[in-house]
Design a protein around this motif. Structure first.
Motif, PDB file in Angstrom:
ATOM      1  N   GLY B 226      52.015  83.949  53.479  1.00 16.30           N
ATOM      2  CA  GLY B 226      52.388  83.827  54.683  1.00 16.30           C
ATOM      3  C   GLY B 226      51.921  82.940  55.669  1.00 16.30           C
ATOM      4  O   GLY B 226      51.406  83.115  56.973  1.00 16.30           O
ATOM      5  N   ILE B 227      51.307  81.715  55.319  1.00 16.51           N
ATOM      6  CA  ILE B 227      51.024  80.693  56.007  1.00 16.51           C
ATOM      7  C   ILE B 227      51.634  80.037  56.988  1.00 16.51           C
ATOM      8  O   ILE B 227      52.992  79.871  56.600  1.00 16.51           O
ATOM      9  CB  ILE B 227      50.055  79.689  55.314  1.00 16.51           C
ATOM     10  N   PRO B 228      51.614  79.962  58.350  1.00 11.19           N
ATOM     11  CA  PRO B 228      52.742  79.502  59.156  1.00 11.19           C
ATOM     12  C   PRO B 228      52.900  78.021  59.005  1.00 11.19           C
ATOM     13  O   PRO B 228      52.342  77.323  60.208  1.00 11.19           O
ATOM     14  CB  PRO B 228      52.228  79.962  60.737  1.00 11.19           C
ATOM     15  N   LEU B 229      53.342  77.625  58.036  1.00  8.47           N
ATOM     16  CA  LEU B 229      53.540  75.977  57.661  1.00  8.47           C
ATOM     17  C   LEU B 229      54.410  75.527  58.695  1.00  8.47           C
ATOM     18  O   LEU B 229      53.671  74.441  59.221  1.00  8.47           O
ATOM     19  CB  LEU B 229      53.988  75.925  56.197  1.00  8.47           C
ATOM     20  N   THR B 230      55.325  75.796  59.175  1.00 10.34           N
ATOM     21  CA  THR B 230      56.009  75.264  59.958  1.00 10.34           C
ATOM     22  C   THR B 230      55.420  75.042  61.386  1.00 10.34           C
ATOM     23  O   THR B 230      55.721  73.982  62.138  1.00 10.34           O
ATOM     24  CB  THR B 230      57.496  75.610  60.253  1.00 10.34           C
ATOM     25  N   THR B 231      54.811  75.930  61.738  1.00 10.21           N
ATOM     26  CA  THR B 231      53.962  75.871  63.053  1.00 10.21           C
ATOM     27  C   THR B 231      53.111  75.003  62.988  1.00 10.21           C
ATOM     28  O   THR B 231      52.623  74.017  63.983  1.00 10.21           O
ATOM     29  CB  THR B 231      53.306  77.420  63.382  1.00 10.21           C
ATOM     30  N   SER B 232      52.274  74.711  61.920  1.00 12.35           N
ATOM     31  CA  SER B 232      51.311  73.617  61.657  1.00 12.35           C
ATOM     32  C   SER B 232      52.032  72.451  61.887  1.00 12.35           C
ATOM     33  O   SER B 232      51.337  71.431  62.338  1.00 12.35           O
ATOM     34  CB  SER B 232      50.585  73.993  60.311  1.00 12.35           C
ATOM     35  N   ILE B 233      53.252  72.454  61.006  1.00 10.37           N
ATOM     36  CA  ILE B 233      53.620  70.871  61.268  1.00 10.37           C
ATOM     37  C   ILE B 233      54.134  70.446  62.599  1.00 10.37           C
ATOM     38  O   ILE B 233      54.001  69.538  62.873  1.00 10.37           O
ATOM     39  CB  ILE B 233      55.040  71.032  60.077  1.00 10.37           C
ATOM     40  N   ALA B 234      54.851  71.462  63.285  1.00 10.40           N
ATOM     41  CA  ALA B 234      55.164  71.250  64.554  1.00 10.40           C
ATOM     42  C   ALA B 234      53.841  70.946  65.407  1.00 10.40           C
ATOM     43  O   ALA B 234      54.052  70.051  66.342  1.00 10.40           O
ATOM     44  CB  ALA B 234      55.944  72.437  65.332  1.00 10.40           C
TER      45      ALA B 234
END
Lengths: 204, 255
Positions: B226-234
């Motif tokens: 459940g890591i917020p990967l897309t938030t990290s990318i953005a």
């Protein structure tokens, strides 16, 4: 900049899609919408656009060159992906696939559209007015080709606007991205309505 | 007990060596309570006989912790990339189909070579250097709220599921994928790691970096942690934007 060329090209691709190409698209659809007010109004507005100062310069630097880069690099991007939305059927993944499909459809449509109007005008001196479009769209095949082309172009722009905001780090949180999804659906609806209305006004 | 007679059916994609052809083999094995996919595979290893009753080679796979923290046992289970240790047989539709993750080169059967991901971690310098020629003393303290937030990013176990789901991670591109990007954000967020932020940002905007993300957002959907990967990318996108504006006309130091 020299060592991260890919980053520069990708960001340029994203920027050009919205500024100036996206802005031009909106302007173009607004001008076309005047066709619903009648042939005379449309011809007057189209004539105003035609008589803008430095028209050739505007066309080359605001439309042709940015569009050309966006199109060529876009085809490269589309063909280096391996779509998997049948396996992972999430909403955004479908949008990812549609963005690439509509990109290709839009490219075909725009090439044909530019050939039939602007280039025909430049090469054969075809006059661009209400009647030209009425003649083209009187064929049912061309009418539906334009309908698909317009929907595909507007989709590509609206969904591209969504990823523009993410790519440039403007919308970071999932919530802001969801709100942006609704806004871009609105953009899609408004400009599709305007585009299709113009086509109907020209054809019937 | 009635349970004694229950069996489970499995269809496993097999491949004897990295270059050989793949083939499917079906297995039928006795059901036990609370079985996971790994214990089913262990049963096949114990008694390597396929559904036709023929003796075969035991299925090869990788495993480590058996509690979803090492990431080694990732594979496609009924088409979904996940860890086989936490895939419970009773919750799966039968026949259970096992295939190796196809983003990575297969070593044998279900075991894949995840080097691509580890190389990416090296490329983006996803670590915090703390060694010096002398004792550097304790690190700077970190606000508790930030520590809790960054702890979520530290749960990444480099399992490769996000790379498997990403349409832009494939043989045609050298995209490093979501996992390594999120690790950059983790290491940039700690007071000590922050000192090497510019090196990581350079790597992340280099070849195969951040810019290859196509926003399909599959990664965040499939991440088992459940890591917020897309938030990290953005967030990295935002950082890269700010940096590119700051040094638009060149700069004599890196942010």
């Amino acid at each position: 900049m020299a060592e991260n060329r890919e980053f520069f090209y990708r960001r340029l691709h994203s920027l050009l899609g919205v500024i100036p190409v996206g802005i031009f698209l909106m302007q173009h659809l607004v001008v076309n919408y005047f066709s619903t007010y009648g042939p005379d109004t449309f011809n007057a507005v189209a004539h105003f656009m035609e008589s803008l100062p430095l028209r050739i310069g505007l066309e080359i630097f605001i439309i042709f060159l940015p569009l050309l880069f966006h199109a060529i690099y876009g085809v490269y991007i589309a063909f280096t992906s391996s779509p998997n939305s049948f396996k992972f059927g999430y909403f955004r993944n479908w949008m990812f696939v549609f963005q690439r499909i509509t990109g290709i459809i839009t490219l075909i449509f725009v090439v044909w559209h530019v050939w039939e109007t602007r280039l025909a005008n430049a090469i054969y001196g075809t006059e661009i007015n209400f009647d030209l479009m009425a003649t083209i769209l009187s064929s049912p095949f061309m009418f539906w080709f334009y309908v698909i082309g317009v929907i595909s172009t507007v989709f590509h722009f609206a969904n591209g606007l969504w990823s523009f905001f993410v790519t440039w780090g403007i919308t970071v949180t999932p919530r802001s991205q969801v709100i942006l999804t609704y806004i871009t659906i609105g953009v899609f609806a408004i400009f599709t309505y305007m585009g299709i209305s113009s086509l109907i006004a020209f054809a019937f | 007990m009635a349970e004694e007679n229950k069996t489970i059916k499995m269809i496993i994609q097999r491949q004897d060596s990295p270059d050989s052809q793949t083939y499917e083999e079906e297995f039928e094995l006795p059901h036990r309570r609370n079985m996971n996919v790994i214990s089913a595979l262990m049963e096949i290893r114990r008694n390597p006989v396929n559904a036709k009753g023929e003796e075969t080679t035991p299925v090869h796979w990788e495993m480590g912790c058996l509690e979803e923290v090492c990431g080694a046992c990732s594979m496609n289970i009924n088409g979904v990339p996940r860890q086989s240790c936490t895939a419970l047989v009773d919750q799966l539709e039968q026949p259970i189909r096992l295939t190796p993750m196809d983003t990575f080169p297969v070593i044998r059967d279900l075991a894949v070579d995840r080097s691509r991901m580890f190389d990416s971690l090296k490329k983006v310098k996803a670590w915090t250097p703390i060694d010096g020629t002398h004792d550097l003393g304790p690190g700077e303290r970190m606000p508790e709220s930030k520590r809790q937030w960054s702890y979520e990013l530290s749960k990444c176990m480099t399992c490769g599921v996000c790379l498997e789901a990403c349409p832009n991670v494939n043989s045609k591109s050298n995209f490093i994928g979501p996992a390594a990007l999120s690790q950059v954000r983790l290491h940039n967020s700690t007071p000590n790691g922050e000192m090497h932020k510019s090196e990581r940002m350079d790597a992340v905007t280099g070849d195969g970096g951040l810019q290859n993300c196509g926003n399909s957002q599959n990664c965040v959907q499939v991440c088992p942690k459940g890591i917020p990967l897309t938030t990290s990318i953005a967030a990295l996108n935002r950082e890269a934007t700010v940096n590119s504006f700051k040094s638009f006309f060149g700069s004599d130091y890196n942010y």
